[in-house]
Design a protein around this motif. Structure first.
Motif, PDB file in Angstrom:
ATOM      1  N   ASN A 121       0.824  -1.211   0.000  1.00 31.58           N
ATOM      2  CA  ASN A 121       0.000   0.000   0.000  1.00 31.58           C
ATOM      3  C   ASN A 121       0.857   1.258   0.000  1.00 31.58           C
ATOM      4  OD1 ASN A 121      -2.458  -1.385  -0.038  1.00 31.58           O
ATOM      5  ND2 ASN A 121      -2.506  -1.569   2.187  1.00 31.58           N
ATOM      6  N   GLY A 122       2.029   1.179   0.611  1.00 32.66           N
ATOM      7  CA  GLY A 122       2.958   2.308   0.561  1.00 32.66           C
ATOM      8  C   GLY A 122       3.362   2.609  -0.874  1.00 32.66           C
ATOM      9  N   TYR A 123       3.706   1.563  -1.622  1.00 31.98           N
ATOM     10  CA  TYR A 123       4.053   1.757  -3.029  1.00 31.98           C
ATOM     11  C   TYR A 123       2.864   2.322  -3.817  1.00 31.98           C
ATOM     12  CZ  TYR A 123       8.399  -0.889  -2.412  1.00 31.98           C
ATOM     13  OH  TYR A 123       9.647  -1.305  -2.018  1.00 31.98           O
ATOM     14  N   LYS A 124       1.677   1.812  -3.528  1.00 31.34           N
ATOM     15  CA  LYS A 124       0.487   2.280  -4.243  1.00 31.34           C
ATOM     16  C   LYS A 124       0.276   3.775  -4.076  1.00 31.34           C
ATOM     17  CE  LYS A 124      -2.330  -1.949  -4.259  1.00 31.34           C
ATOM     18  NZ  LYS A 124      -3.581  -2.568  -3.746  1.00 31.34           N
ATOM     19  N   LYS A 125       0.580   4.304  -2.888  1.00 32.81           N
ATOM     20  CA  LYS A 125       0.403   5.739  -2.634  1.00 32.81           C
ATOM     21  C   LYS A 125       1.244   6.574  -3.586  1.00 32.81           C
ATOM     22  CE  LYS A 125      -0.665   5.271   2.301  1.00 32.81           C
ATOM     23  NZ  LYS A 125      -0.177   5.504   3.691  1.00 32.81           N
ATOM     24  N   LEU A 126       2.350   6.013  -4.060  1.00 38.15           N
ATOM     25  CA  LEU A 126       3.227   6.728  -4.988  1.00 38.15           C
ATOM     26  C   LEU A 126       2.973   6.326  -6.438  1.00 38.15           C
ATOM     27  CD1 LEU A 126       6.630   6.586  -3.040  1.00 38.15           C
ATOM     28  CD2 LEU A 126       4.846   8.321  -2.947  1.00 38.15           C
ATOM     29  N   GLY A 127       1.916   5.540  -6.666  1.00 41.04           N
ATOM     30  CA  GLY A 127       1.610   5.100  -8.027  1.00 41.04           C
ATOM     31  C   GLY A 127       2.558   4.045  -8.536  1.00 41.04           C
ATOM     32  N   ILE A 128       3.171   3.292  -7.609  1.00 37.92           N
ATOM     33  CA  ILE A 128       4.138   2.256  -7.975  1.00 37.92           C
ATOM     34  C   ILE A 128       3.512   0.882  -7.793  1.00 37.92           C
ATOM     35  CG2 ILE A 128       6.363   1.213  -7.375  1.00 37.92           C
ATOM     36  CD1 ILE A 128       7.269   4.012  -6.456  1.00 37.92           C
ATOM     37  N   ASP A 129       3.592   0.050  -8.819  1.00 36.76           N
ATOM     38  CA  ASP A 129       3.139  -1.333  -8.724  1.00 36.76           C
ATOM     39  C   ASP A 129       4.296  -2.183  -8.204  1.00 36.76           C
ATOM     40  OD1 ASP A 129       1.253  -3.272  -8.926  1.00 36.76           O
ATOM     41  OD2 ASP A 129       1.379  -3.527 -11.095  1.00 36.76           O
ATOM     42  N   VAL A 130       3.984  -3.248  -7.484  1.00 37.76           N
ATOM     43  CA  VAL A 130       5.057  -4.044  -6.874  1.00 37.76           C
ATOM     44  C   VAL A 130       4.900  -5.506  -7.250  1.00 37.76           C
ATOM     45  CG1 VAL A 130       3.774  -4.329  -4.713  1.00 37.76           C
ATOM     46  CG2 VAL A 130       6.248  -4.618  -4.706  1.00 37.76           C
ATOM     47  N   ARG A 131       6.038  -6.157  -7.486  1.00 36.19           N
ATOM     48  CA  ARG A 131       6.098  -7.599  -7.718  1.00 36.19           C
ATOM     49  C   ARG A 131       6.958  -8.201  -6.610  1.00 36.19           C
ATOM     50  NH1 ARG A 131       3.446  -5.211 -10.986  1.00 36.19           N
ATOM     51  NH2 ARG A 131       3.625  -5.254 -13.264  1.00 36.19           N
ATOM     52  N   TRP A 132       6.335  -9.006  -5.748  1.00 38.48           N
ATOM     53  CA  TRP A 132       7.074  -9.746  -4.731  1.00 38.48           C
ATOM     54  C   TRP A 132       7.530 -11.057  -5.371  1.00 38.48           C
ATOM     55  CZ3 TRP A 132       8.026  -7.155  -0.343  1.00 38.48           C
ATOM     56  CH2 TRP A 132       7.179  -6.093  -0.008  1.00 38.48           C
ATOM     57  N   ILE A 133       8.825 -11.344  -5.303  1.00 37.40           N
ATOM     58  CA  ILE A 133       9.400 -12.491  -6.016  1.00 37.40           C
ATOM     59  C   ILE A 133       9.918 -13.513  -4.997  1.00 37.40           C
ATOM     60  CG2 ILE A 133      11.097 -13.238  -7.719  1.00 37.40           C
ATOM     61  CD1 ILE A 133      11.115 -10.311  -8.740  1.00 37.40           C
ATOM     62  N   HIS A 134       9.326 -14.712  -5.033  1.00 33.83           N
ATOM     63  CA  HIS A 134       9.678 -15.792  -4.106  1.00 33.83           C
ATOM     64  C   HIS A 134      10.741 -16.714  -4.707  1.00 33.83           C
ATOM     65  CE1 HIS A 134       6.061 -15.149  -1.503  1.00 33.83           C
ATOM     66  NE2 HIS A 134       5.564 -14.685  -2.629  1.00 33.83           N
TER      67      HIS A 134
END
Length: 320
Positions: A121-134
């Protein structure tokens, strides 16, 4: 960490640093030291990790450091990519920030879903999409079923889970299609390139018809729980129906039920019972459903409305 600030304020990568100069953490400005050797990836380290503001730079495993560096090297020729770029507005440091729009996070250690969602959600506030990589070796599958824990579920993006094979530097995407009860999901696995990690993700909404024994197997699972409070068994009792007597639409998995913890059989029985008895109450339904800790912009009302839409679609299917 791989990036530090030199004595005149320039960013420097660890591979180009010399031990005769001083370097500083870009977050807390405390002095860091360069470490490298024949078997160690060059990186900077705090003399005392407690010195760093909010512990943003944590000790990372050699594998994490290697994968982060490898990913950066792959992306650098093709994109504007920043390694360990400090986002001061949200006090987060993505492993790689690509085009200032996609954050890539190597996530080898298991942390709480709440923390994953907080960072997402922190990234979303800046308009950034995130990919968590396992690490791909940590993903448990059997035939067409994938078994996901709460941590892994929280890292999904549009019901896609991303992994890397640390030996071959190969990336994969698991598309999670439907929940078949508890932590069991139907899935498709695809090998992807590093370019695919930064491309938009599109979820595919679909209704999936299960085999004829799906309902009876789910009822068996409910009975195995040996709980007098099991809602699946309660609604079956109230409806006075057996598995064979339930309409065919109970065999379908729907898009919105992926958002809730109730089993694919239970929530349909809930609606079927209350609609048949003209006792349905929207606010009671909102209280009944339990939303998973999942990456979504949808509210609980959005999900409840989506479930009701799915159920109406199932009724149409049963009348065709």
């Amino acid at each position: 960490m791989f990036i530090a600030i030199d004595e005149v304020g320039n960013e420097i990568e660890a591979i180009y640093a010399t031990r005769s100069k001083k370097y500083y953490c870009p977050v807390c400005q405390s002095e860091v030291i360069v470490k490298r050797g024949d078997f160690k990836i060059a990186h900077f380290s705090h003399q005392n990790i407690n010195m760093c503001e909010r512990y943003l730079y944590r000790r990372e495993s050699p594998l994490h450091l290697k994968l982060k560096n490898d990913l950066y090297v792959m992306l650098k020729p093709h994109y504007d990519v920043r390694l360990e770029y400090y986002l001061h507005e949200i006090e987060q440091i993505p492993d790689c920030l690509v085009e200032y729009s996609v954050a890539l996070e190597i996530q080898l250690s298991k942390i709480s879903p709440s923390l994953i969602l907080e960072r997402t959600n922190g990234y979303k506030k800046l308009g950034i999409d995130v990919r968590w990589i396992h690490d791909d070796s940590t993903i448990v599958t059997k035939a067409d079923t994938i078994f996901l824990n709460h941590f892994q579920i929280s890292t999904m993006n549009e019901f896609h889970l991303f992994t890397v094979n640390s030996d071959t530097q190969t990336f994969f995407a698991y598309r999670v299609k439907g929940n078949v009860g508890g932590m069991r999901w139907l899935y498709e696995k695809e090998m992807i390139s590093h370019h695919d990690l930064v491309r938009p993700i599109n979820d595919i909404d679909e209704f999936i018809q299960m085999e004829t024994d799906f309902i009876s197997n789910e009822i068996k699972r409910a009975r195995m729980m040996r709980s007098v409070r099991n809602k699946t068994l309660t609604y079956l009792y109230l409806l006075q129906v057996s598995a064979d007597e339930l309409p065919v639409f109970f065999r379908y998995l729907t898009p919105f039920e992926r958002y809730i913890q109730e089993s694919p059989l239970e929530w349909k029985l809930y609606l079927y019972y209350h609609i048949k008895n003209k006792s349905f109450n929207y606010h009671a339904f909102l209280d009944y459903i339990t939303i998973r800790k999942i990456n979504t912009n949808l509210t609980s009302r959005d999900i409840a409305n989506g479930l009701l839409y799915d159920f109406k679609s199932l009724l149409r299917i049963s009348n065709e």
